[in-house]
Write a protein that holds these residues in place. Structure first.
Motif, mmCIF file in Angstrom:
data_model
loop_
_atom_site.group_PDB
_atom_site.id
_atom_site.type_symbol
_atom_site.label_atom_id
_atom_site.label_comp_id
_atom_site.label_asym_id
_atom_site.label_seq_id
_atom_site.Cartn_x
_atom_site.Cartn_y
_atom_site.Cartn_z
ATOM 1 N N ALA A 14 0.851 -1.192 0.000
ATOM 2 C CA ALA A 14 0.000 0.000 0.000
ATOM 3 C C ALA A 14 0.883 1.237 0.000
ATOM 4 O O ALA A 14 1.973 1.232 0.577
ATOM 5 N N ILE A 15 0.423 2.288 -0.658
ATOM 6 C CA ILE A 15 1.100 3.574 -0.554
ATOM 7 C C ILE A 15 0.053 4.626 -0.226
ATOM 8 O O ILE A 15 -1.101 4.508 -0.628
ATOM 9 N N GLU A 16 0.479 5.606 0.512
ATOM 10 C CA GLU A 16 -0.475 6.635 0.908
ATOM 11 C C GLU A 16 0.306 7.897 1.209
ATOM 12 O O GLU A 16 1.310 7.865 1.947
ATOM 13 N N GLN A 17 -0.143 9.005 0.661
ATOM 14 C CA GLN A 17 0.534 10.259 0.947
ATOM 15 C C GLN A 17 0.040 10.761 2.300
ATOM 16 O O GLN A 17 -1.148 10.982 2.492
ATOM 17 N N VAL A 18 0.952 10.906 3.259
ATOM 18 C CA VAL A 18 0.535 11.269 4.611
ATOM 19 C C VAL A 18 0.860 12.715 4.966
ATOM 20 O O VAL A 18 0.523 13.181 6.045
ATOM 21 N N LEU A 90 7.055 4.012 -6.783
ATOM 22 C CA LEU A 90 6.511 2.682 -6.500
ATOM 23 C C LEU A 90 4.991 2.724 -6.412
ATOM 24 O O LEU A 90 4.398 3.720 -5.988
ATOM 25 N N ALA A 91 4.382 1.616 -6.821
ATOM 26 C CA ALA A 91 2.926 1.497 -6.708
ATOM 27 C C ALA A 91 2.613 0.180 -6.012
ATOM 28 O O ALA A 91 3.455 -0.722 -5.970
ATOM 29 N N ALA A 92 1.417 0.083 -5.461
ATOM 30 C CA ALA A 92 1.018 -1.154 -4.801
ATOM 31 C C ALA A 92 1.177 -2.304 -5.781
ATOM 32 O O ALA A 92 0.822 -2.193 -6.946
ATOM 33 N N GLY A 93 1.757 -3.402 -5.296
ATOM 34 C CA GLY A 93 1.962 -4.568 -6.146
ATOM 35 C C GLY A 93 3.392 -4.671 -6.660
ATOM 36 O O GLY A 93 3.834 -5.753 -7.043
ATOM 37 N N ASN A 94 4.146 -3.561 -6.644
ATOM 38 C CA ASN A 94 5.537 -3.603 -7.111
ATOM 39 C C ASN A 94 6.387 -4.486 -6.215
ATOM 40 O O ASN A 94 6.165 -4.584 -5.011
ATOM 41 N N LYS A 95 7.395 -5.112 -6.852
ATOM 42 C CA LYS A 95 8.333 -5.938 -6.084
ATOM 43 C C LYS A 95 9.593 -5.126 -5.778
ATOM 44 O O LYS A 95 10.090 -4.408 -6.643
ATOM 45 N N ILE A 96 10.105 -5.254 -4.562
ATOM 46 C CA ILE A 96 11.373 -4.610 -4.230
ATOM 47 C C ILE A 96 12.211 -5.562 -3.385
ATOM 48 O O ILE A 96 11.722 -6.589 -2.911
ATOM 49 N N ARG A 97 13.502 -5.198 -3.206
ATOM 50 C CA ARG A 97 14.398 -6.001 -2.358
ATOM 51 C C ARG A 97 14.644 -5.212 -1.080
ATOM 52 O O ARG A 97 14.949 -4.017 -1.132
ATOM 53 N N ILE A 98 14.517 -5.883 0.061
ATOM 54 C CA ILE A 98 14.766 -5.205 1.332
ATOM 55 C C ILE A 98 15.639 -6.077 2.227
ATOM 56 O O ILE A 98 15.776 -7.276 2.006
ATOM 57 N N SER A 99 16.202 -5.440 3.263
ATOM 58 C CA SER A 99 16.995 -6.199 4.229
ATOM 59 C C SER A 99 16.142 -6.478 5.454
ATOM 60 O O SER A 99 15.044 -5.961 5.598
ATOM 61 N N GLN A 100 16.676 -7.252 6.357
ATOM 62 C CA GLN A 100 16.034 -7.446 7.662
ATOM 63 C C GLN A 100 16.150 -6.140 8.453
ATOM 64 O O GLN A 100 17.032 -5.334 8.170
ATOM 65 N N PRO A 101 15.287 -5.907 9.444
ATOM 66 C CA PRO A 101 15.425 -4.689 10.248
ATOM 67 C C PRO A 101 16.712 -4.717 11.090
ATOM 68 O O PRO A 101 17.125 -5.769 11.566
#
Ligand code: FES
Ligand code: FES
Ligand SMILES: [Fe+2]
Lengths: 327, 356
Positions: A14-18, A90-101
């Protein structure tokens, strides 16, 4: 504490402008399982800039909840090197690579008196701290949240209902740069201070603490690259030892430009903390925009060396030497 | 089916005893707790400190370094840490890397023990320290020890939750046929399990005969009790004693008897070792130091018999990795203790609030 990064595939759910220029992005690992983290943690995200992957760190917003996506908030910085532009694309549904926290900005629980200081997008690691601390009883928790104006400051209402009168707000469009010496009145010898914000603001708070009556080590802060005293611009770097002149584009660092020119420089953190990327300044014109936390103020004033991973030149050019001594 | 034999797990969100208060000085004491290496010390003002025993820089155990006042100095490149884990000195540079720190753990001194919270520090609440007040209550006198036992901590809890074994392991001191033959009741709630055993109108075993005779000059029959109370995850306080038979002890009047508490808290060190803290407190002959020493030595001897059994049991478990325990009626207390601890571990894993 430093842990080896393990990279996983994840989905933007999800993306949302806050706020005016702040996008909140929810990210879920493909296997559905988020890892538990403590407040102050960040994840690394692999971003695409001009077709090349780079790594950016983003604080996790709020506290860990099981079966809930990671939440980050990204400010669109027109002057940035392109990380925020990518994140905003980025839009909802896009794939990305992330690390662990990982947590480099850990909250200590060994006092009962806290002062949280956030400016601009520096609110992201702080909001979770406020929540965790407010859930404990018997603590004094005060907070300063500074920003340009209401519209640009995310999570305002949430914080107001959480902290009530203990939340101080500052709008610099209307009120000017915050006078950080006022912070001393909010603290005592046992207050622990957690600070995150743009470089000039953090420098001002750090200076206040260095000059003030309290233990410096009670002030903890987290740096996130990309802010300096001047907006980034293109500039020229001369390296006489290699008989080279290279251009550092406004969305690149000196370190990247040197690497692109196949000049080896040592580095580790790439965020101005370790000092391994330092190079000698032989000559310069204009202003050197030291954006690191490695050199002291007086060292910066001497302009003998700079951290190539973050620092820049404004309105001029520079001649440097690296540590290569071969023939 | 859940495994009793191989379950070595422990919750992290709990207070664990890591040292006797007198063990802590203004010097570095390394201890492994819940598979984590810690370094412990006492500040000049007497407050205890528990830090991760690995330097931020290149992971050398800080316990290999030294203490200067309240500041830990790494024994390799000299990084210095304050008692809250923040780095306060780095060699050959004017600033300090803002992320430089080692983890510091919540730590409290209470009931003559030093307690450390290994899990989420936001949940560390002093009220959750198990009640072991008999260890420093002026109405009680006693002393104890810490022994490092080469077995999983759960095996020690099992051992204490069923005192039938006294008959066979400690026959010459506290054990006799009466223990193995007396019926018992088992009760539990969310955090505790209790095993109550009364042996009425019996001849006391040698140890209790001696104690009662000192105070009440009585050598005849007694009513004997053992009330074993487990508090998750690893504390077992045992209310034990004898009173002259028929004087009302089972109904609550223990005035014609002698009473002791065997206090035990067993801290997981590694999966195959534990730090077993115990003490024996009594409510009679309070001023008699020789009685304290005699009891401490007596209990130490009894526990060395247990240690021998437990280490042999752990070895046999390792040699038979595919085997499960059988459980008998006498194991009810131990099984409730395990189930309560398992719940703590499971809940913690579900919410993952132990995150570090
Ligand atoms: S790489 Fe660490 S300061 Fe530049
Ligand atoms: S390993 Fe501790 S100072 Fe280098
Ligand atoms: Fe025993």
């Amino acid at each position: 504490m430093r842990y080896r990064n393990s990279w996983i595939d994840a989905t933007v759910v999800a993306i949302e402008q806050v706020a005016k220029s702040v996008m909140q992005i929810q990210i879920l690992p493909l296997n559905g399982a988020t890892e538990c983290y403590t407040v102050g943690s960040h994840i690394d995200v692999s971003v695409l800039i001009d077709g090349k992957t780079e790594i950016r760190s983003y604080s996790l917003v709020g506290e860990y909840e099981s079966n809930t996506p990671y939440i980050i908030a990204v400010k669109l910085l027109p002057s940035s090197k392109g990380g925020s532009k990518y994140m905003w694309s980025l839009a909802a549904g896009n794939k990305i690579r992330i690390s662990q926290p990982t947590n480099n900005f850990e909250l200590s629980h060994n006092t009962n008196d806290y002062l949280l200081i956030a400016a601009g997008i520096g609110i992201t690691p702080i909001i979770g701290m406020a929540k965790t601390l407010k859930r404990k009883t018997g603590l004094t928790v005060k907070m300063l949240y500074a920003g340009n104006n209401k519209k640009e400051m995310p999570f305002l209402e949430e914080l107001q209902s959480l902290l009530g009168v203990d939340l101080m707000l500052h709008y610099s469009d209307a009120q000017g740069f915050y006078n950080t010496t006022k912070l001393i009145d909010l603290a005592s010898a046992k207050t622990q201070i957690y600070l995150c914000g743009p470089l000039p603001f953090m420098n001002a708070v750090r200076k206040t603490w260095e000059d003030g009556p309290f233990e410096n080590s009670n002030l903890r802060f987290e740096t996130f690259g990309a802010s300096g005293l001047f907006a980034p611009q293109d500039f020229l770097v001369k390296i006489p030892r290699f008989d080279l002149q290279i251009k550092v584009k406004k969305n690149k660092t000196i370190l990247q430009a040197l690497e692109d020119a196949h000049i080896d420089v040592m580095y580790d953190c790439k965020k101005g903390e370790c000092g391994l990327c330092q190079v000698d300044i032989l000559e310069y014109s204009g202003d050197i925009d030291h954006r690191d936390f490695f050199f002291s103020e007086s060292e910066k004033g001497e302009n003998d060396k700079l951290c190539a991973c973050v620092s820049r030149v404004a309105n001029g050019s520079i001649t440097i030497d690296t540590s290569y001594r071969g023939v | 089916m859940q495994s009793f034999t191989m379950n070595e797990s422990f919750p992290l969100n709990a207070w664990y005893a890591v040292a006797w208060d007198v063990e802590l000085k203004n010097e570095l004491l390394p201890r492994t707790i819940c598979n984590k290496a810690l370094v412990l010390y006492q500040k000049k003002d007497g407050t205890p400190v528990a830090l991760e025993d690995a330097c931020w820089h290149r992971l050398l155990p800080l316990s290999k370094g030294s203490l200067r006042g309240d500041t830990v100095v790494c024994g390799y490149h000299g990084l210095e840490y304050k008692s809250d884990g923040r780095c306060s000195y780095m060699p050959s540079q004017e600033t300090i890397n803002p992320s430089a720190c080692v983890r510091s753990y919540p730590v409290i001194q209470k009931y003559r023990f030093i307690w450390v919270w290994m899990g989420n520090p936001a949940l560390a609440d002093e009220k959750l320290i198990p009640d072991m007040h008999w260890n420093d209550d002026p109405e009680w006198a006693g002393d104890g020890q810490m022994i490092k036992v080469h077995c999983n901590y759960r095996l020690v809890v099992d051992n204490l939750m069923d005192l039938t074994h006294e008959t066979f392991v400690h026959s010459e001191s506290i054990g006799d046929r009466n223990v193995a033959e007396a019926p018992f009741d088992v009760h539990y709630d969310e955090k505790t399990a209790t095993v109550t055993r009364w042996m009425k109108g019996i001849q006391p075993p040698p140890f209790w005969k001696g104690q009662l005779n000192r105070v009440h000059k009585h050598e005849g029959d007694v009513d004997r009790w053992q009330i074993i109370k487990f508090e998750a995850p690893c504390t077992v306080n045992i209310d034990v004693g004898v009173a002259i038979a028929g004087t009302g002890a089972p109904e609550g009047d223990r005035s014609q008897g002698v009473n002791g508490y065997v206090l035990n808290t067993i801290t997981p060190s590694t999966n195959q070792t534990c730090l077993y803290f115990w003490a024996f407190s009594r409510n009679y002959n309070l001023k008699d130091q020789s009685n304290t020493t005699e009891l401490k030595n007596g209990v130490a001897h009894i526990f060395s018999q247990d240690e021998d059994i437990l280490e042999a049991q752990q070895k046999a478990i390792n040699e038979n990795p595919d085997r499960e325990f059988y459980n008998l009626n006498i194991d009810a207390g131990a099984m409730w203790a395990r189930r309560i601890t398992n719940k703590m571990v499971e809940e913690e894993q579900e919410t993952k609030i132990d995150a570090l």
